[in-house]
Design a protein around this motif. Structure first.
Motif, PDB file in Angstrom:
ATOM      1  N   ALA A 836       0.834  -1.204   0.000  1.00 53.54           N
ATOM      2  CA  ALA A 836       0.000   0.000   0.000  1.00 53.54           C
ATOM      3  C   ALA A 836       0.866   1.251   0.000  1.00 53.54           C
ATOM      4  O   ALA A 836       0.577   2.230  -0.708  1.00 53.54           O
ATOM      5  CB  ALA A 836      -0.915  -0.007   1.226  1.00 53.54           C
ATOM      6  N   GLN A 837       1.968   1.215   0.749  1.00 58.43           N
ATOM      7  CA  GLN A 837       2.823   2.396   0.855  1.00 58.43           C
ATOM      8  C   GLN A 837       3.554   2.692  -0.443  1.00 58.43           C
ATOM      9  O   GLN A 837       3.736   3.854  -0.818  1.00 58.43           O
ATOM     10  CB  GLN A 837       3.844   2.180   1.995  1.00 58.43           C
ATOM     11  CG  GLN A 837       4.763   3.362   2.251  1.00 58.43           C
ATOM     12  CD  GLN A 837       4.076   4.548   2.873  1.00 58.43           C
ATOM     13  OE1 GLN A 837       2.875   4.479   3.187  1.00 58.43           O
ATOM     14  NE2 GLN A 837       4.789   5.642   3.031  1.00 58.43           N
ATOM     15  N   ARG A 838       3.964   1.661  -1.178  1.00 63.47           N
ATOM     16  CA  ARG A 838       4.774   1.892  -2.371  1.00 63.47           C
ATOM     17  C   ARG A 838       3.976   2.538  -3.497  1.00 63.47           C
ATOM     18  O   ARG A 838       4.560   3.070  -4.445  1.00 63.47           O
ATOM     19  CB  ARG A 838       5.402   0.587  -2.857  1.00 63.47           C
ATOM     20  CG  ARG A 838       4.456  -0.339  -3.589  1.00 63.47           C
ATOM     21  CD  ARG A 838       5.181  -1.520  -4.184  1.00 63.47           C
ATOM     22  NE  ARG A 838       4.273  -2.333  -4.982  1.00 63.47           N
ATOM     23  CZ  ARG A 838       4.663  -3.376  -5.699  1.00 63.47           C
ATOM     24  NH1 ARG A 838       5.935  -3.740  -5.702  1.00 63.47           N
ATOM     25  NH2 ARG A 838       3.792  -4.058  -6.414  1.00 63.47           N
ATOM     26  N   LEU A 894      13.877   5.335   0.196  1.00 63.20           N
ATOM     27  CA  LEU A 894      13.650   4.363   1.261  1.00 63.20           C
ATOM     28  C   LEU A 894      13.036   5.030   2.493  1.00 63.20           C
ATOM     29  O   LEU A 894      12.173   4.451   3.162  1.00 63.20           O
ATOM     30  CB  LEU A 894      14.968   3.677   1.641  1.00 63.20           C
ATOM     31  CG  LEU A 894      15.582   2.730   0.596  1.00 63.20           C
ATOM     32  CD1 LEU A 894      16.915   2.207   1.094  1.00 63.20           C
ATOM     33  CD2 LEU A 894      14.632   1.577   0.286  1.00 63.20           C
ATOM     34  N   GLU A 895      13.488   6.239   2.803  1.00 61.42           N
ATOM     35  CA  GLU A 895      12.902   6.968   3.936  1.00 61.42           C
ATOM     36  C   GLU A 895      11.406   7.180   3.741  1.00 61.42           C
ATOM     37  O   GLU A 895      10.595   6.910   4.631  1.00 61.42           O
ATOM     38  CB  GLU A 895      13.598   8.326   4.095  1.00 61.42           C
ATOM     39  CG  GLU A 895      14.933   8.296   4.795  1.00 61.42           C
ATOM     40  CD  GLU A 895      15.454   9.695   5.060  1.00 61.42           C
ATOM     41  OE1 GLU A 895      15.707  10.016   6.222  1.00 61.42           O
ATOM     42  OE2 GLU A 895      15.593  10.473   4.094  1.00 61.42           O
ATOM     43  N   ARG A 896      11.031   7.674   2.573  1.00 55.38           N
ATOM     44  CA  ARG A 896       9.616   7.952   2.306  1.00 55.38           C
ATOM     45  C   ARG A 896       8.797   6.659   2.310  1.00 55.38           C
ATOM     46  O   ARG A 896       7.636   6.643   2.712  1.00 55.38           O
ATOM     47  CB  ARG A 896       9.455   8.663   0.958  1.00 55.38           C
ATOM     48  CG  ARG A 896      10.014  10.072   0.940  1.00 55.38           C
ATOM     49  CD  ARG A 896       9.420  10.860  -0.213  1.00 55.38           C
ATOM     50  NE  ARG A 896       9.740  10.283  -1.509  1.00 55.38           N
ATOM     51  CZ  ARG A 896      10.791  10.603  -2.247  1.00 55.38           C
ATOM     52  NH1 ARG A 896      11.637  11.512  -1.805  1.00 55.38           N
ATOM     53  NH2 ARG A 896      11.001  10.034  -3.416  1.00 55.38           N
ATOM     54  N   LEU A 897       9.429   5.583   1.884  1.00 56.92           N
ATOM     55  CA  LEU A 897       8.734   4.313   1.774  1.00 56.92           C
ATOM     56  C   LEU A 897       8.494   3.659   3.140  1.00 56.92           C
ATOM     57  O   LEU A 897       7.449   3.074   3.389  1.00 56.92           O
ATOM     58  CB  LEU A 897       9.549   3.376   0.886  1.00 56.92           C
ATOM     59  CG  LEU A 897       8.943   2.025   0.489  1.00 56.92           C
ATOM     60  CD1 LEU A 897       7.692   2.232  -0.341  1.00 56.92           C
ATOM     61  CD2 LEU A 897       9.975   1.218  -0.278  1.00 56.92           C
ATOM     62  N   LEU A 898       9.468   3.790   4.038  1.00 64.69           N
ATOM     63  CA  LEU A 898       9.439   3.018   5.276  1.00 64.69           C
ATOM     64  C   LEU A 898       9.013   3.822   6.499  1.00 64.69           C
ATOM     65  O   LEU A 898       8.553   3.238   7.487  1.00 64.69           O
ATOM     66  CB  LEU A 898      10.825   2.407   5.540  1.00 64.69           C
ATOM     67  CG  LEU A 898      11.362   1.482   4.442  1.00 64.69           C
ATOM     68  CD1 LEU A 898      12.785   1.069   4.751  1.00 64.69           C
ATOM     69  CD2 LEU A 898      10.478   0.256   4.283  1.00 64.69           C
ATOM     70  N   ASN A 899       9.176   5.129   6.466  1.00 63.84           N
ATOM     71  CA  ASN A 899       8.875   5.942   7.651  1.00 63.84           C
ATOM     72  C   ASN A 899       7.398   6.349   7.660  1.00 63.84           C
ATOM     73  O   ASN A 899       7.040   7.498   7.405  1.00 63.84           O
ATOM     74  CB  ASN A 899       9.772   7.177   7.702  1.00 63.84           C
ATOM     75  CG  ASN A 899      11.222   6.806   7.893  1.00 63.84           C
ATOM     76  OD1 ASN A 899      11.549   5.657   8.134  1.00 63.84           O
ATOM     77  ND2 ASN A 899      12.100   7.787   7.797  1.00 63.84           N
ATOM     78  N   ILE A 900       6.559   5.408   7.982  1.00 63.19           N
ATOM     79  CA  ILE A 900       5.107   5.651   7.981  1.00 63.19           C
ATOM     80  C   ILE A 900       4.720   6.413   9.239  1.00 63.19           C
ATOM     81  O   ILE A 900       5.187   6.101  10.340  1.00 63.19           O
ATOM     82  CB  ILE A 900       4.349   4.320   7.883  1.00 63.19           C
ATOM     83  CG1 ILE A 900       4.746   3.584   6.593  1.00 63.19           C
ATOM     84  CG2 ILE A 900       2.853   4.545   7.947  1.00 63.19           C
ATOM     85  CD1 ILE A 900       4.155   2.207   6.474  1.00 63.19           C
ATOM     86  N   ASP A 901       3.886   7.437   9.069  1.00 66.10           N
ATOM     87  CA  ASP A 901       3.403   8.266  10.184  1.00 66.10           C
ATOM     88  C   ASP A 901       4.547   8.916  10.951  1.00 66.10           C
ATOM     89  O   ASP A 901       4.435   9.179  12.154  1.00 66.10           O
ATOM     90  CB  ASP A 901       2.552   7.425  11.159  1.00 66.10           C
ATOM     91  CG  ASP A 901       1.266   6.922  10.506  1.00 66.10           C
ATOM     92  OD1 ASP A 901       0.776   7.605   9.585  1.00 66.10           O
ATOM     93  OD2 ASP A 901       0.783   5.851  10.905  1.00 66.10           O
ATOM     94  N   LEU A 922      11.319  -1.346  12.377  1.00 63.93           N
ATOM     95  CA  LEU A 922      10.897  -1.825  11.063  1.00 63.93           C
ATOM     96  C   LEU A 922       9.983  -3.052  11.214  1.00 63.93           C
ATOM     97  O   LEU A 922       8.909  -3.125  10.596  1.00 63.93           O
ATOM     98  CB  LEU A 922      12.129  -2.182  10.230  1.00 63.93           C
ATOM     99  CG  LEU A 922      11.868  -2.876   8.889  1.00 63.93           C
ATOM    100  CD1 LEU A 922      11.326  -1.877   7.871  1.00 63.93           C
ATOM    101  CD2 LEU A 922      13.140  -3.539   8.361  1.00 63.93           C
ATOM    102  N   GLU A 923      10.414  -4.004  12.038  1.00 64.14           N
ATOM    103  CA  GLU A 923       9.618  -5.220  12.222  1.00 64.14           C
ATOM    104  C   GLU A 923       8.298  -4.917  12.918  1.00 64.14           C
ATOM    105  O   GLU A 923       7.254  -5.481  12.573  1.00 64.14           O
ATOM    106  CB  GLU A 923      10.434  -6.244  13.019  1.00 64.14           C
ATOM    107  CG  GLU A 923      11.644  -6.775  12.250  1.00 64.14           C
ATOM    108  CD  GLU A 923      12.492  -7.702  13.090  1.00 64.14           C
ATOM    109  OE1 GLU A 923      12.480  -7.547  14.334  1.00 64.14           O
ATOM    110  OE2 GLU A 923      13.176  -8.570  12.523  1.00 64.14           O
ATOM    111  N   GLU A 924       8.348  -4.025  13.900  1.00 64.65           N
ATOM    112  CA  GLU A 924       7.111  -3.673  14.606  1.00 64.65           C
ATOM    113  C   GLU A 924       6.129  -2.979  13.666  1.00 64.65           C
ATOM    114  O   GLU A 924       4.924  -3.256  13.696  1.00 64.65           O
ATOM    115  CB  GLU A 924       7.443  -2.752  15.786  1.00 64.65           C
ATOM    116  CG  GLU A 924       6.217  -2.307  16.571  1.00 64.65           C
ATOM    117  CD  GLU A 924       6.585  -1.347  17.679  1.00 64.65           C
ATOM    118  OE1 GLU A 924       5.674  -0.693  18.215  1.00 64.65           O
ATOM    119  OE2 GLU A 924       7.792  -1.239  18.004  1.00 64.65           O
ATOM    120  N   GLN A 925       6.655  -2.112  12.795  1.00 66.91           N
ATOM    121  CA  GLN A 925       5.784  -1.331  11.907  1.00 66.91           C
ATOM    122  C   GLN A 925       5.157  -2.212  10.821  1.00 66.91           C
ATOM    123  O   GLN A 925       3.973  -2.090  10.516  1.00 66.91           O
ATOM    124  CB  GLN A 925       6.613  -0.207  11.257  1.00 66.91           C
ATOM    125  CG  GLN A 925       5.811   0.763  10.425  1.00 66.91           C
ATOM    126  CD  GLN A 925       5.226   1.878  11.275  1.00 66.91           C
ATOM    127  OE1 GLN A 925       4.684   1.622  12.349  1.00 66.91           O
ATOM    128  NE2 GLN A 925       5.313   3.085  10.800  1.00 66.91           N
TER     129      GLN A 925
END
Length: 931
Positions: A836-838, A894-901, A922-925
């Motif tokens: 969904a994020q990508r 990668l920052e924009r992709l992985l740093n949700i909220d 990362l694993e928790e998110q």
């Protein structure tokens, strides 16, 4: 009779200034107090309502004395004057007659309220109630009032803290009277203890005032203040911080009980209880720790902090020695003696397995002074690195190409380590120096074995090596075509910087200083299964400037001087790039006139579309003038105009090729070492004739001497001419290897078919201590001279080389980070949240994008969560074959992709030099409970 309070002149002045304006015509003031100068009269002038009044103070103990003093005053006062008589004494008010009291202000003796007087002195309307019962404080405030301007205004209420701070500033120059907040802490107090006048001023105070100030400081700063002020009162303020450091060392030592007895002797009466020792030690070490952190900075502040720290701790060591405490505190982690002991322990382990020395290095690095003694710590670290190299398997030299490549990626780093160790250690410890000397000897012996093996390969290779048959090597005459020309495609404008005499060890030092936020190192994309590494070329033979540099700049084997080089450089680019202009600048042509860093002609050339080359002679010149005799390390600023040229290249958007024409060896022979007797001497490191021990004969198209033959030494201690700091011309790896470093100021300038070189893949694995880089079995440090590697030793090398491959192998290259065994990256890109994020992030919206992200995450996880942007991009490129030309941009994706909220799963830190992954977050998110 209850004793009356004692007043001084200032109290009288304040009393008169308050009472006389309301007592017009009154000239007698009776004060119910004793005067401090009893037994004699005192006269002074006081300013009342803008006018000066003459005052005489007399202390009387009887009614008759008071009456007589008043009669005398009236008689002696000149007519029309309003001199004031102040009578202090012990006569009760009820014994004074009304005839006398009628002349007195308020018709009675005035009481002296110190709190009231202090309140007036501070311009307050009220005073802290607690102060009324503290006579020591009120008396001190009256006595210590500043002559110039008085006490500072305190506002409506004079608080006790404000009053004490004002007193501390005036009496001891401690604190700040202009501050409304409590600004005293342990740092301030310990720094004050080191001033020459502060503790002495405190010791001179009355006992009551000292006790009162010490009690307040103990409450405000902490229990350490009591011990510190006791030392100051004892005249030993300068010892406070050193004693605190010693207390910390003693309390942490295995012999704490015995150490405590020695400490008691050092502290004396200043330590009323051993319970006070721990807070005092903790406060002192806290101050020193903060000072040490300041010493890690830069500039004048760093030097000032470093000087303060060492002054205190050296003093502590002297106190420990005087008290015979030194053997009990051993390798303490704060004292200089502890650092030296740990350094010596490390030195004694440099003859054994690398693992033991690495453990000792960790102990040394954990010492709090490891950063203050940064040079010594770095030298020790370098010693352990060199030990790892010595304990690693001996690389076989299977070919000239492999030898040069391995030297550029591994043994050249060993040369750098030897150069650092050769400078010695600042501790001047004989044990440390001796260990370093043995390590250098062992490294030189191993390097000699490599040089001999390389020389044997060079002899055969030189017979037929040419541009048409390079034997897998990059030839120096092909550097322009293979390193500079790709950067000139599509209008590129490379700047070629030729650092004459730059060997591999110097090249890695200079490149290591480059700002990686500005410069990206690039190399041709390696073949499948190979790692990207730095490149190196092979010089002409002999490895001389007039042969190798001319061949480099002409793009073909040539021999000559500057005119030949300029003509050949222009001709190469005209021929290679359809008339492309080119300009070459030698020494004297690129330095600017007064007021200019660089010559205007050079700046014009850099602003044009021409290819530009600049020859820098600093390194080669240093071999003759002895610069390297003092130290072997090189910095960018040591090379004349190099920083300016790099800045100009950046400003004009030019890629840069840092290249040499040959390397060099340093003269590390004993003083008095004589040149080798030889026939046909052509230079310091080449001759004609028959080769002897430590020499080879070379012949072929690459040998540019009359007759195409020469005798070259591979032993670094052989020379044929007068002594210099260093030499070149011979057949050693350090002389024949030509570093080639290519840099671009923008990812858009990376040539097609090239890739960035991650910083993690530059240094060899043994340099960083990567697992598996050192053999477990120790190799004896025999320290045998280079000449000993002959006969059976050489045969053994030849036998080992029979199984060696003939093309370059990155044997010393850092191993690539393995994929996460649990497939972390693959699990992340397989989640619904990731998919969904990508959709909102460009550049990763396909299967290749998923593989790139997964590979980047696996590489980061395998590296412990930190890699350079280049290494992250290289991992993604290796997994997909898709070029990641801009590493920083990929990291931003990668920052924009992985740093949700806004959660910081992945960040660019250290000013963009490092990509940092929080694996747990990362694993928790993305994985939740499944992680």
């Amino acid at each position: 009779m209850t004793p009356r309070p004692v007043v001084g002149r200032r109290a009288i002045e304040v009393l008169l200034q308050a009472e006389l304006p309301q007592a017009e015509g009154k000239r007698l003031v009776l004060v119910d107090a004793a005067y401090e100068d009893r037994g004699r009269d005192t006269e002074f002038t006081v300013r009342v309502d803008g006018e000066h009044r003459r005052v005489r103070v007399t202390d009387q103990e009887s009614l008759l004395g008071i009456a007589d003093a008043w009669q005398r005053h009236r008689t002696e006062a000149a007519a029309g004057q309003d001199d004031v008589l102040v009578v202090t004494g012990q006569v009760p008010a009820d014994q004074l007659g009304w005839d006398l009291r009628a002349h007195a202000v308020r018709h009675r003796p005035l009481s002296v309220d110190r709190a009231e007087i202090v309140k007036q002195l501070f311009g307050a309307t009220d005073v802290d109630a607690r102060m009324s019962g503290e006579r020591w404080l009120l008396d001190a405030l009256l006595e210590a009032e500043p002559v110039d301007g008085g006490w500072p205004r305190a506002g409506a209420v004079l608080t006790r803290d404000r009053a004490v701070r004002a007193l501390l500033e005036q009496r001891l120059r401690l604190g700040d009277t202009t501050s409304d907040t409590l600004d005293l802490d342990a740092d301030t107090l310990f720094a004050w203890s080191r001033t020459p006048a502060g503790p002495a001023s405190y010791a001179a105070l009355a006992t009551a005032e000292r006790d009162g100030l010490a009690a307040w400081l103990t409450q405000a700063v902490g229990p350490a203040a009591a011990t510190l002020m006791a030392l100051a009162a004892d005249g030993r303020g300068q010892d406070a911080l050193p004693l605190g450091a010693l207390a910390s060392a003693a309390l942490s030592s295995p012999s704490a009980e015995a150490s405590g007895f020695a400490l008691g002797t050092l502290f004396g009466q200043a330590l009323s209880s051993f319970d006070e020792l721990r807070p005092f030690a903790d406060a002192a070490t806290g101050v020193l720790t903060r000072w040490i952190a300041q010493a890690e900075g830069s500039g004048a502040q760093r030097e000032d902090a470093r000087g303060r720290v060492l002054d205190v701790l050296d003093h502590a060591d002297r106190l420990a020695a005087d008290a015979r405490l030194s053997p009990l505190i051993g390798t303490d982690r704060l004292l200089p003696s502890g650092y030296r002991a740990r350094l010596r322990d490390l030195a004694t382990l440099l003859d054994g397995p690398a693992g033991h020395a690495e453990a000792a290095l960790r102990e040394l690095s954990e010492h709090q002074l490891s950063t203050v003694y940064a040079d010594s710590t770095e030298t020790a670290c370098t010693a352990v690195r060199l030990l790892r190299w010595l304990r690693s398997p001996m690389p076989a030299v299977g070919s000239v190409a492999q030898g040069v490549h391995t030297h550029m990626t591994s043994s050249g780093w060993a040369d750098l380590a030897v150069g650092v160790l050769a400078e010695g250690d600042g501790s001047r410890d004989g044990v440390v120096s001796g260990a370093y000397e043995r390590l250098i000897a062992a490294a030189r012996e191993r390097r000699a074995r490599l040089d001999e093996a390389f020389a044997h390969r060079l002899t055969v290779w030189a017979e037929g090596a040419s541009a048409q048959a390079p034997g897998g090597s990059l030839l120096i005459e092909n550097v322009l075509a293979e390193a500079a020309a790709p950067l000139a495609r599509s209008g590129g404008r490379p700047l070629l910087l030729v650092l004459d005499g730059m060997s591999a060890d110097v090249a890695v030092q200079l490149a290591g200083e480059l700002d990686r936020r500005v410069w990206t190192e690039v190399v041709p994309r390696p073949r499948d299964g190979e790692q990207a590494t730095r490149r190196a070329a092979v010089s002409m033979l002999p490895s001389l400037t007039k042969i190798s540099r001319t061949s480099l700049l002409c793009g073909q084997p040539e021999q000559g001087g500057q005119d030949k080089e300029r003509a050949g450089f222009t001709a190469f680019w005209k021929r290679r790039h359809r008339g492309r202009g080119a300009q070459l600048f030698h020494k004297g042509g690129y330095e600017g006139p007064p007021g200019h860093r660089l010559a205007p002609e050079l700046l014009q050339a850099l602003a044009s579309d021409d290819i530009v080359g600049v020859v820098l002679n600093t390194i080669d010149d240093a071999l003759a003038d002895g610069r390297e005799g003092a130290r072997g390390r090189w910095r960018l600023g040591d090379i004349t105009k190099l920083p300016d040229l790099l800045n100009a290249a950046r400003d004009y958007g030019r890629p840069v090729v840092l290249v040499s024409d040959h390397g060099h060896v340093l003269d590390r022979t004993p003083r008095g070492h004589q040149p080798a007797p030889a026939e046909g001497v052509g230079g310091a490191r080449w001759r004609t004739g028959t080769p002897g021990d430590g020499e080879i004969a070379v012949a072929g198209p690459r040998v540019r001497t009359p007759g195409g033959r020469a005798v070259l030494p591979w032993r670094e201690d052989l020379r044929y001419t007068a002594r210099q700091a260093g030499y070149h011309g011979g057949a050693s790896l350090a002389e024949v290897t030509v570093p080639v470093i290519t840099l671009v100021p923008s990812a858009a300038l990376i040539p097609e078919g090239w890739t960035l070189l991650p910083s993690e893949r530059i240094a060899p694995g043994w340099w960083h201590g990567e697992e598996g880089s050192a053999a477990s079995a120790p190799e004896p440090l025999t320290g045998a001279p280079a000449a000993a590697t002959t006969g059976a030793g050489a045969a053994a090398i030849d036998a080992a080389e029979e199984t060696a491959v003939t093309r370059p192998e990155p044997a010393a290259e850092a191993a690539p980070h393995p994929a996460d065994p649990a497939g972390l990256g693959e699990r992340i890109v397989g989640t619904e949240l990731y998919r969904a994020q990508r959709q909102f992030v460009r550049g990763v919206q396909d299967a290749k994008g998923d593989r790139a992200v997964a590979a980047a995450l696996d590489a980061l996880a395998a590296a412990g969560g930190k890699l350079s942007p280049g290494a992250v991009a290289a991992a993604a490129q290796a997994a997909t074959g898709r070029s990641q030309r801009n590493a920083e941009r990929f990291a931003t994706v990668l920052e924009r992709l992985l740093n949700i909220d806004g959660y910081p799963v992945l960040q660019l830190v250290e000013s963009g030099r490092t990509v940092q992954l929080n694996k747990a977050l990362l694993e928790e998110q993305f994985l939740g409970d499944a992680g």
